[in-house]
Enzyme design. Structure first.
Site, short mmCIF file in Angstrom:
data_model
loop_
_atom_site.label_atom_id
_atom_site.label_comp_id
_atom_site.label_asym_id
_atom_site.label_seq_id
_atom_site.Cartn_x
_atom_site.Cartn_y
_atom_site.Cartn_z
N LYS A 130 1.02 -1.45 -0.10
CA LYS A 130 -0.05 -0.15 0.30
C LYS A 130 1.19 1.30 0.11
CE LYS A 130 -4.26 0.43 0.05
NZ LYS A 130 -5.24 0.33 0.03
N ASP A 170 -7.15 4.41 -4.58
CA ASP A 170 -7.17 3.68 -3.47
C ASP A 170 -7.89 5.44 -3.49
OD1 ASP A 170 -7.97 2.22 -0.60
OD2 ASP A 170 -7.23 3.54 0.10
P1 NDP Z 1 -12.67 7.62 -3.61
O1 NDP Z 1 -11.76 8.48 -3.17
O2 NDP Z 1 -13.62 7.79 -4.55
O3 NDP Z 1 -14.12 7.96 -2.14
C1 NDP Z 1 -14.01 7.93 -0.44
C2 NDP Z 1 -14.96 8.58 -0.54
O4 NDP Z 1 -15.34 8.48 1.46
C3 NDP Z 1 -15.51 10.09 -0.89
O5 NDP Z 1 -17.24 9.60 -0.69
C4 NDP Z 1 -15.35 10.80 0.81
O6 NDP Z 1 -15.58 12.38 0.66
C5 NDP Z 1 -15.85 9.98 1.68
N1 NDP Z 1 -14.38 9.64 2.87
C6 NDP Z 1 -13.26 10.27 2.65
N2 NDP Z 1 -12.26 10.44 3.84
C7 NDP Z 1 -13.37 10.45 4.33
C8 NDP Z 1 -13.92 10.69 5.92
N3 NDP Z 1 -12.56 11.12 7.09
N4 NDP Z 1 -14.86 10.64 6.62
C9 NDP Z 1 -15.84 10.64 5.52
N5 NDP Z 1 -15.69 10.85 3.88
C10 NDP Z 1 -14.70 10.08 3.94
O7 NDP Z 1 -12.32 6.07 -2.49
P2 NDP Z 1 -12.91 4.95 -3.09
O8 NDP Z 1 -13.80 4.86 -3.34
O9 NDP Z 1 -12.33 4.19 -4.27
O10 NDP Z 1 -12.50 3.73 -1.16
C11 NDP Z 1 -13.81 3.87 0.22
C12 NDP Z 1 -13.06 3.28 1.03
O11 NDP Z 1 -12.96 1.54 0.09
C13 NDP Z 1 -11.96 2.87 1.57
O12 NDP Z 1 -11.74 2.70 2.26
C14 NDP Z 1 -10.51 2.19 0.86
O13 NDP Z 1 -10.03 1.52 1.38
C15 NDP Z 1 -12.14 0.74 -0.03
N6 NDP Z 1 -11.10 0.68 -0.89
C16 NDP Z 1 -11.78 0.88 -1.81
C17 NDP Z 1 -10.85 -0.25 -3.12
C18 NDP Z 1 -10.75 0.93 -4.83
O14 NDP Z 1 -11.22 -0.42 -6.05
N7 NDP Z 1 -10.92 1.46 -5.11
C19 NDP Z 1 -10.50 -1.51 -3.23
C20 NDP Z 1 -10.88 -1.50 -1.13
C21 NDP Z 1 -11.06 -1.41 -0.38
P3 NDP Z 1 -15.33 13.67 -0.06
O15 NDP Z 1 -15.46 13.46 -1.33
O16 NDP Z 1 -15.95 14.51 0.30
O17 NDP Z 1 -13.80 13.87 0.06
O1 2IT Z 2 -8.06 -1.79 -1.33
C1 2IT Z 2 -7.89 -1.74 -2.22
O2 2IT Z 2 -7.87 -3.70 -2.03
C2 2IT Z 2 -7.57 -1.24 -3.02
N1 2IT Z 2 -7.98 -0.24 -2.85
C3 2IT Z 2 -7.35 -2.04 -4.03
C4 2IT Z 2 -6.39 -2.87 -4.73
C5 2IT Z 2 -5.75 -3.17 -6.10
O3 2IT Z 2 -4.46 -3.61 -6.54
O4 2IT Z 2 -6.46 -3.25 -6.92
#
Ligand code: NDP
Ligand code: 2IT
Length: 449
Positions: A130, A170
Site C-alpha cells: 500500500k 484508493d
Molecule cells: P474515493 O476517493 O473514490 O471516495 C472516498 C469517499 O469517502 C468520498 O465520498 C469521500 O468524501 C469519503 N471520505 C473520505 N475520507 C472521509 C472521511 N475522513 N470522513 C468521511 N468521508 C470520507 O475512494 P474509494 O471509494 O476508492 O475508497 C473508499 C474506501 O474503500 C476506502 O476505505 C478504500 O480503502 C476502500 N477500498 C477501495 C477500493 C478501490 O478499488 N477503490 C478497493 C477496496 C477498498 P469526499 O468526496 O468529501 O472526500
Molecule cells: O484496498 C484495496 O483493495 C484497493 N484499494 C485496491 C487495490 C488494487 O490493487 O486494486
C-alpha cells in the site's frame, strides 16, 4: 527454542505496540486478525515455531520519500510519499495508493497488512502493499494534480514493476491520477508494461475494474443473504461515501432491486426516502468525479435534506454498506443500526467498523462481513487486469463480471467453511483464517527469510 504455546494475544500485541509506537490504526488491524489467528496457530505449532505471525506483521520494506511540486502560481509544496511493500510470499506486492491529507505510516501499514489476507482470499497470485501521500487533491487544478503525480512517480518508479510491485487506486486516486502516474512511468522508463492497475480502457485497463469493488461488495451481501434464505429485493440500504466504491455498490443494489436511501461524503449525508434511482446516481457520479463538489449540491438539486457533518447510520434500514473510510462506524452507530433492526452490514471500505462495533453486531448475531472479504472484488479484478496485460488481450464485460461473481462466491464459501460455529457464521474469523493459511504455508516453504 520457542515453545508451541508461548504465543498469547496480550504478549504478542504488547510487542507489536512496542515496535510500532503510536500507530493506532495498525495496532487495531493486527489485533482484529491476531484475536482469531492466535488460537488457530496454537493448533498448528509449526506456524509458531517459524514465528509466522511476527513475520507477517513486519513489512518487507517501507520506502519514504519527499515529493516536491509547484502549484499554478509557482509556489513550491513539499509532501511525503510512501510505499509499504508488506509481503510478497504469494505474488508481486499489490495494493492501492491513497492521496489524502490524513495519510501516515500507521494508516498505510494497516491497509497493507489487511491487503495480505484480502489478496490471498481472491485465490490470485497477489502479494500485498500500500502507498500514497499526505497530498490533498481537494481544490487542486488538473495541472497541479498532474505535476504532483509526475513528481511522485519519479521516485516510486524506482521501486515498482510488473513482477515487483503493482500499485492501483484508493481514496483520492482514481482514473485521472492513475493516468498521470502511468504516463509518467512510461515516459521515465520508455516501456509500456502493466505496472499499475485501474488504467484507462484505452491503455491496458480492464473492463469492470472501476465497478469491481462496489459490485463485489453487493455480490457478497447477496451471498450472505442467500445463505440465510433471503435476498436483496426491496431491502432499504444505507450507504456511506459517494466515491468509487459507494457509487458502484449503489448501482448494483439498484440493478438488483434494492432501495438506496443514503449516500455521504466528508461534508455530511443526503437522505432520499424515495430511493436513489440510476438517473440520480449518474448525477452523483458526475458531481463527485467530474465537478468534484460536495454532495450538498445534489441535495439542493433534488430538494432533499442534507445532514451536514453527520453520518447516515441512524437512518432506519435493512442493510448497511460503509464505503467511505476507516473507523466511520463506531459502537454508538452500531447501537442505532441494531435498534432499527438492521439485518446486515457489508464493509466496502477498509476497516470502516471499529472493533467494539463489530463485537456488537456479532453479539446480536446479525450478518457482518469484513472489508478483506467483501471489498476484495476490486483487487481481484486488478489481478485479472494483470493477467490480461501479460497475455496482451482484453476480456469482455461479461467474462470479467462472471469471473468477479465466481471469486466473490468462493470467498463467501471460504468464510463459511472457516467461520461457521453453532449456527452463526463469523465472517471475520472465516476471512482471517482462510486468507492466512495460503500465505503462511508459502512463507514456511521458503524457510527462514
Ligand atoms: P474515493 O476517493 O473514490 O471516495 C472516498 C469517499 O469517502 C468520498 O465520498 C469521500 O468524501 C469519503 N471520505 C473520505 N475520507 C472521509 C472521511 N475522513 N470522513 C468521511 N468521508 C470520507 O475512494 P474509494 O471509494 O476508492 O475508497 C473508499 C474506501 O474503500 C476506502 O476505505 C478504500 O480503502 C476502500 N477500498 C477501495 C477500493 C478501490 O478499488 N477503490 C478497493 C477496496 C477498498 P469526499 O468526496 O468529501 O472526500
Ligand atoms: O484496498 C484495496 O483493495 C484497493 N484499494 C485496491 C487495490 C488494487 O490493487 O486494486
Amino acid at each position: 527454542m520457542p515453545k508451541p504455546n508461548d504465543l498469547t494475544l496480550e504478549h504478542f500485541m504488547a510487542g507489536l505496540k512496542r515496535r510500532n509506537p503510536g500507530e493506532t490504526e495498525f495496532h487495531q488491524a493486527v489485533e482484529e486478525v491476531a484475536t482469531y489467528l492466535i488460537p488457530y496457530i496454537q493448533k498448528f505449532p509449526k506456524y509458531n515455531t517459524a514465528r509466522i505471525l511476527e513475520r507477517l506483521t513486519e513489512p518487507d520494506r517501507i520506502i519514504i520519500f519527499r515529493v516536491c511540486w509547484e502549484d499554478d502560481e509557482g509556489s513550491v509544496h513539499v509532501n511525503r510519499g510512501y510505499r509499504v511493500q508488506f509481503n510478497n510470499a504469494i505474488g508481486p506486492y499489490k495494493g492501492g495508493l491513497r492521496f489524502h491529507h490524513s495519510v501516515n505510516l500507521s494508516i498505510l501499514k494497516f491497509l497493507g497488512f489487511e491487503q495480505i489476507l484480502k489478496n490471498s482470499l481472491t485465490t490470485l497470485p497477489l502479494g500485498a502493499g500500500k502507498g500514497g501521500a499526505d497530498f490533498n487533491p481537494k481544490g487542486k487544478s488538473d495541472t497541479e494534480v498532474m505535476r504532483f503525480c509526475q513528481a511522485f512517480m519519479i521516485e516510486l518508479s524506482k521501486h515498482i514493476g510488473e513482477n515487483i510491485d503493482v500499485p492501483a487506486g484508493d481514496i483520492g486516486v482514481g482514473e485521472r491520477e492513475i493516468s498521470y502516474l502511468f504516463g509518467q512511468y512510461k515516459r521515465l522508463k520508455n516501456e509500456f508494461t502493466g505496472i499499475m492497475t485501474g488504467k484507462g480502457l484505452e491503455f491496458g485497463g480492464s473492463k469492470i475494474r472501476k465497478e469491481a469493488t462496489g459490485f463485489g461488495c453487493v455480490y457478497f451481501m447477496q451471498e450472505m443473504l442467500k445463505h440465510h434464505s433471503d435476498d436483496l429485493t426491496g431491502k432499504s440500504c444505507v450507504i456511506s461515501g459517494s466515491g468509487n466504491v459507494a457509487q458502484y455498490a449503489a448501482l448494483k443494489l439498484i440493478q438488483l432491486g434494492a432501495k438506496v436511501i443514503t449516500m455521504s461524503d466528508s461534508t455530511g449525508f443526503v437522505h432520499d426516502p424515495d430511493g436513489i434511482n440510476e438517473e440520480k446516481l449518474n448525477n452523483i457520479i458526475e458531481l463527485k468525479t467530474v465537478k468534484r463538489q460536495s454532495l450538498s449540491e445534489y441535495a439542493k438539486k433534488y430538494k432533499l435534506k442534507f445532514h451536514e457533518g453527520k453520518k447516515p447510520w441512524a437512518v432506519p434500514c435493512h442493510l448497511a454498506f460503509p464505503c467511505a473510510t476507516q473507523n466511520e462506524l463506531d459502537e454508538n452507530d452500531a447501537k442505532e443500526l441494531l435498534k432499527n433492526r438492521c439485518l446486515g452490514i457489508a464493509e466496502g471500505a477498509n476497516m470502516p467498523t471499529t472493533i467494539e462495533a463489530v463485537k456488537a453486531f456479532q453479539k446480536a448475531k446479525i450478518l457482518f462481513s469484513p472489508g478483506k472479504a467483501s471489498n476484495a472484488g476490486g483487487v481481484a479484478v486488478s489481478g485479472l487486469e494483470m493477467t490480461q496485460n501479460s497475455i496482451r488481450l482484453s476480456w469482455s464485460d461479461k467474462e470479467l463480471e462472471d469471473r468477479l461473481r465466481v471469486i466473490m462466491t468462493n470467498i463467501h464459501e471460504e468464510c463459511v467453511a472457516h467461520g461457521w460455529e453453532d449456527g452463526y457464521v463469523d465472517y471475520v474469523k472465516g476471512a482471517n483464517i482462510a486468507g492466512f493459511s495460503k500465505v503462511a504455508d508459502a512463507m514456511l516453504a521458503y524457510g527462514v527469510i
